[in-house]
Design an enzyme around this catalytic site. Structure first.
Site, mmCIF file in Angstrom:
data_model
loop_
_atom_site.group_PDB
_atom_site.id
_atom_site.type_symbol
_atom_site.label_atom_id
_atom_site.label_comp_id
_atom_site.label_asym_id
_atom_site.label_seq_id
_atom_site.Cartn_x
_atom_site.Cartn_y
_atom_site.Cartn_z
ATOM 1 N N ASP A 133 -28.775 -59.050 -10.077
ATOM 2 C CA ASP A 133 -28.421 -58.228 -9.214
ATOM 3 C C ASP A 133 -28.644 -57.890 -7.817
ATOM 4 O OD1 ASP A 133 -26.434 -56.288 -10.473
ATOM 5 O OD2 ASP A 133 -27.178 -57.418 -12.260
ATOM 6 N N GLU A 158 -23.293 -53.466 -2.965
ATOM 7 C CA GLU A 158 -24.031 -53.143 -3.210
ATOM 8 C C GLU A 158 -24.999 -52.240 -3.463
ATOM 9 O OE1 GLU A 158 -21.927 -54.190 -7.860
ATOM 10 O OE2 GLU A 158 -22.658 -51.460 -8.283
ATOM 11 N N ASP A 220 -20.234 -58.388 -3.945
ATOM 12 C CA ASP A 220 -20.227 -57.619 -5.015
ATOM 13 C C ASP A 220 -21.427 -58.845 -5.724
ATOM 14 O OD1 ASP A 220 -21.448 -56.678 -7.473
ATOM 15 O OD2 ASP A 220 -19.450 -55.734 -7.797
ATOM 16 N N ILE A 222 -23.526 -59.525 -8.156
ATOM 17 C CA ILE A 222 -22.947 -59.109 -9.866
ATOM 18 C C ILE A 222 -22.270 -58.303 -9.877
ATOM 19 C CG2 ILE A 222 -23.279 -59.863 -12.021
ATOM 20 C CD1 ILE A 222 -25.843 -60.640 -11.461
ATOM 21 N N ASP A 223 -20.684 -58.924 -9.898
ATOM 22 C CA ASP A 223 -19.682 -57.727 -10.393
ATOM 23 C C ASP A 223 -19.546 -58.219 -12.122
ATOM 24 O OD1 ASP A 223 -17.673 -56.298 -10.627
ATOM 25 O OD2 ASP A 223 -16.062 -58.055 -10.268
ATOM 26 N N THR A 225 -21.346 -56.347 -13.857
ATOM 27 C CA THR A 225 -22.985 -56.522 -14.353
ATOM 28 C C THR A 225 -23.162 -56.558 -16.084
ATOM 29 O OG1 THR A 225 -23.980 -55.783 -12.198
ATOM 30 C CG2 THR A 225 -25.858 -55.627 -14.602
ATOM 31 N N HIS A 319 -14.309 -47.776 -17.778
ATOM 32 C CA HIS A 319 -13.853 -48.386 -16.235
ATOM 33 C C HIS A 319 -12.447 -49.042 -16.035
ATOM 34 C CE1 HIS A 319 -17.563 -51.083 -15.988
ATOM 35 N NE2 HIS A 319 -18.187 -50.600 -15.967
ATOM 36 N N SER A 343 -15.842 -57.460 -14.540
ATOM 37 C CA SER A 343 -15.356 -58.432 -13.202
ATOM 38 C C SER A 343 -13.999 -58.714 -12.897
ATOM 39 C CB SER A 343 -16.201 -59.228 -13.200
ATOM 40 O OG SER A 343 -15.843 -60.976 -14.053
ATOM 41 N N LYS A 346 -11.250 -61.120 -13.381
ATOM 42 C CA LYS A 346 -9.745 -61.008 -13.698
ATOM 43 C C LYS A 346 -9.307 -61.652 -12.731
ATOM 44 C CE LYS A 346 -10.835 -57.013 -14.954
ATOM 45 N NZ LYS A 346 -11.820 -56.918 -15.383
ATOM 46 N N ARG A 360 -5.453 -51.624 -13.591
ATOM 47 C CA ARG A 360 -7.118 -50.944 -13.275
ATOM 48 C C ARG A 360 -6.574 -49.985 -13.026
ATOM 49 N NH1 ARG A 360 -12.507 -52.543 -12.811
ATOM 50 N NH2 ARG A 360 -13.328 -50.747 -11.475
ATOM 51 N N ASP A 372 -15.983 -54.062 -4.843
ATOM 52 C CA ASP A 372 -14.993 -54.807 -5.993
ATOM 53 C C ASP A 372 -13.661 -55.541 -5.932
ATOM 54 O OD1 ASP A 372 -17.337 -53.199 -7.834
ATOM 55 O OD2 ASP A 372 -16.548 -52.007 -7.840
HETATM 56 N N1 LIG Z 1 -17.298 -45.898 -14.373
HETATM 57 C C1 LIG Z 1 -16.491 -46.836 -14.511
HETATM 58 N N2 LIG Z 1 -15.072 -47.252 -13.880
HETATM 59 C C2 LIG Z 1 -14.565 -48.410 -13.473
HETATM 60 N N3 LIG Z 1 -15.339 -49.475 -13.040
HETATM 61 C C3 LIG Z 1 -16.453 -49.030 -13.204
HETATM 62 C C4 LIG Z 1 -17.135 -47.412 -13.833
HETATM 63 N N4 LIG Z 1 -18.570 -48.112 -13.017
HETATM 64 C C5 LIG Z 1 -18.826 -49.289 -12.950
HETATM 65 N N5 LIG Z 1 -17.302 -50.585 -12.209
HETATM 66 C C6 LIG Z 1 -17.540 -51.056 -12.065
HETATM 67 O O1 LIG Z 1 -16.409 -51.419 -11.995
HETATM 68 C C7 LIG Z 1 -16.391 -52.923 -11.717
HETATM 69 C C8 LIG Z 1 -16.207 -53.906 -13.516
HETATM 70 O O2 LIG Z 1 -14.592 -53.801 -14.107
HETATM 71 P P1 LIG Z 1 -14.324 -54.328 -15.300
HETATM 72 O O3 LIG Z 1 -14.325 -53.287 -15.533
HETATM 73 O O4 LIG Z 1 -12.935 -54.364 -14.833
HETATM 74 O O5 LIG Z 1 -14.985 -55.727 -15.371
HETATM 75 C C9 LIG Z 1 -17.571 -53.824 -11.839
HETATM 76 O O6 LIG Z 1 -17.913 -53.224 -10.426
HETATM 77 C C10 LIG Z 1 -19.285 -51.995 -12.190
HETATM 78 O O7 LIG Z 1 -19.803 -52.117 -11.310
HETATM 79 P P2 LIG Z 1 -20.484 -53.399 -11.243
HETATM 80 O O8 LIG Z 1 -20.456 -54.453 -9.856
HETATM 81 O O9 LIG Z 1 -21.829 -52.278 -10.876
HETATM 82 O O10 LIG Z 1 -20.729 -54.444 -12.575
HETATM 83 MG MG LIG Z 2 -18.965 -54.711 -9.148
#
Ligand SMILES: Nc1ncnc2c1ncn2[C@@H]1O[C@H](COP(=O)(O)O)[C@@H](O)[C@H]1OP(=O)(O)O
Ligand SMILES: [Mg+2]
Length: 438
Positions: A133, A158, A220, A222-223, A225, A319, A343, A346, A360, A372
């Site tokens: 990241d 981020e 982002d 790494i979207d 992670t 999420h 991420s 999708k 979402r 994001d």
């Molecule tokens: N509690 C949370 N609810 C929703 N999305 C979140 C939460 N925590 C992190 N994310 C972020 O949601 C995205 C992932 O979405 P999805 O679940 O659809 O793949 C990422 O950007 C992730 O952050 P990150 O960029 O740090 O991975």
């Molecule tokens: Mg992200």
């Protein structure tokens, strides 16, 4: 009965995961830009003091010039037909964004191949962050600055370096610096080696607040992670805002198959993985292989009957509310099970029609960040899709680092959107009225 329960089990990363479907890295991953394609520091110095005149849109190549395409003529013909000011071109910015995302993909692939526990830390919000990241953010910020030297550079990203500056993180910082320098030196394009302090500064140039005026990069690094750590889907997501609007975006998805993600397990066992999607306002959306295939135009699914649609949602139940998606799908009459991947991959898969709907719905209290969604938003929009909040409002990327919405984000094609909105609103109403939410 929830839609998913009556049909079949959700399609998840366990099926789609390249590691479970086929050898994960069956092709050489390093195919860097040709020597001379980028800049060396001398050139950077020169360019930073010689502002380039922005090319009018109609001087771009005809294949990427919607202005000329609309008129059905060559760029010069298009230009002579209009004397009004040309629309702004973002082709240089898009090319720089693709270069940066490509290098970051190489860095992420390298880390994902042999990730160690010491490569992963936990952030204040308990979410994981890895050396990849940080490395990806440093690399992208650096490449954008080198490719597009100008007095103003604004990046909304981020990560920040607060934790990395602590003594306990020194070994981690050393690893990130080593990684970034390895990728730079393998590139044959950027002949420079960064110090730890320069890496920290590059990460910290992502602190911009964005907003409605001027240009801001949105990243982002790494979207997804969590998906990255599982060996599943993740994306490097980079977009640019101009006066509050997303005008270009790049989504690099190193683990996404070149063919439909839904057919990966059945038919394309040996299908190549690693795609990069790009879009520029008014020019459509393109997909190419990370290894450098010819770009092909992509379009969202044209399905009009919800019964034929399939939908994407987060792999992580934390999420997005899977029960709410299931209720929406049931109301629509969707028969296929949800496809759960991590991420903005999708959005990428939506843009080429792998599925027709993306839902979402984060749990209460979660604030969506612009990084994001910005790149995914423009890739899907330029592929003919619609992205909105759960009330049907357009997403507003001009309000700083967050998106101001509290319901959710939905995405589909133009034909299905009215039906989807109705199902979403009915399901949200039911959820509010249900005794468990009181
Ligand atoms: N509690 C949370 N609810 C929703 N999305 C979140 C939460 N925590 C992190 N994310 C972020 O949601 C995205 C992932 O979405 P999805 O679940 O659809 O793949 C990422 O950007 C992730 O952050 P990150 O960029 O740090 O991975
Ligand atoms: Mg992200």
């Amino acid at each position: 009965m929830g839609m998913a329960s009556g049909i079949s089990r959700p399609v998840t990363a366990a099926c789609i995961n390249p590691s479970s479907c086929r050898p994960r890295y069956h092709r050489p991953i390093f195919s860097f830009p040709q020597p001379g394609a980028g800049l060396n520091l001398q050139r950077l110095f020169f360019r930073s003091f010689h502002f380039r005149r922005r090319l009018p849109h109609s001087l771009g190549t005809s294949s990427e010039d919607p202005f000329a395409q609309r008129l059905g003529g060559s760029p010069s013909e298009a230009m002579s037909s209009f004397s009004s000011p040309s629309p702004v071109s973002y082709s240089e910015e898009l090319a720089a964004a693709k270069k940066a995302a490509l290098l970051a993909s190489h860095l992420c692939q390298k880390v994902q191949k042999s990730i160690m526990p010491s490569d992963v830390q936990s952030k204040a919000d308990k979410s994981p962050v890895t050396v990849a990241d940080y490395g990806s953010q440093a690399l992208i910020s650096l490449v954008l600055k080198m490719e597009l030297p100008s007095l103003s550079f604004s990046l909304v990203a981020e990560e920040d370096s607060v934790d990395l500056r602590k003594d306990v993180a020194h070994e981690t910082l050393k690893s990130i610096t080593k990684l970034v320098n390895e990728i730079l030196s393998a590139s044959d394009t950027y002949k420079l080696s960064l110090s730890e302090e320069e890496v920290l500064d590059a990460i910290d140039s992502g602190k911009s607040e964005g907003g409605p005026h001027g240009r801001h990069w949105v990243l982002d690094p790494i979207d997804g992670t969590k998906g990255f750590l599982r060996g599943d889907q993740y994306a490097i997501a980079l977009a640019m805002l101009d006066e509050g609007k997303v005008v270009l975006g790049v989504l690099a998805c190193p683990n996404l198959p070149l063919f439909s993600i839904r057919s990966t397990c059945d038919q394309s066992f040996n299908s190549e993985i690693g795609c990069i999607f790009s879009a520029c306002l008014g020019s459509g959306a393109l997909m190419e292989s990370l290894n450098g295939s010819t770009a092909t135009k992509v379009h969202v699914s044209t399905i009009e009957a919800p019964a034929d649609a399939s939908f994407f949602e987060s792999f992580e139940a934390a999420h997005s509310m899977h029960d709410l998606s299931s209720s929406i799908a049931e109301k629509l009459g969707v028969r296929a099970p949800p496809v759960r991947i991590d991420s903005q991959a999708k959005y990428a898969a939506m843009a080429r029609g792998d599925g027709a709907i993306y839902l979402r719905f984060p749990h209460k209290g979660y604030r969506e960040k612009i990084w994001d969604h910005a790149a995914g938003f423009i890739v899907v929009s330029e592929a003919g899709g619609v992205v909105s909040d759960a009330a049907g409002n357009e997403l507003d990327f001009s309000r700083g680092r967050h998106l101001d919405l509290d319901t959710g984000i939905i995405c589909t094609n133009k034909k299905l959107m009215p039906l989807l909105l109705k199902a979403v609103q009915d399901s949200l109403k039911e959820k509010l009225q249900s005794p468990s939410t009181h």
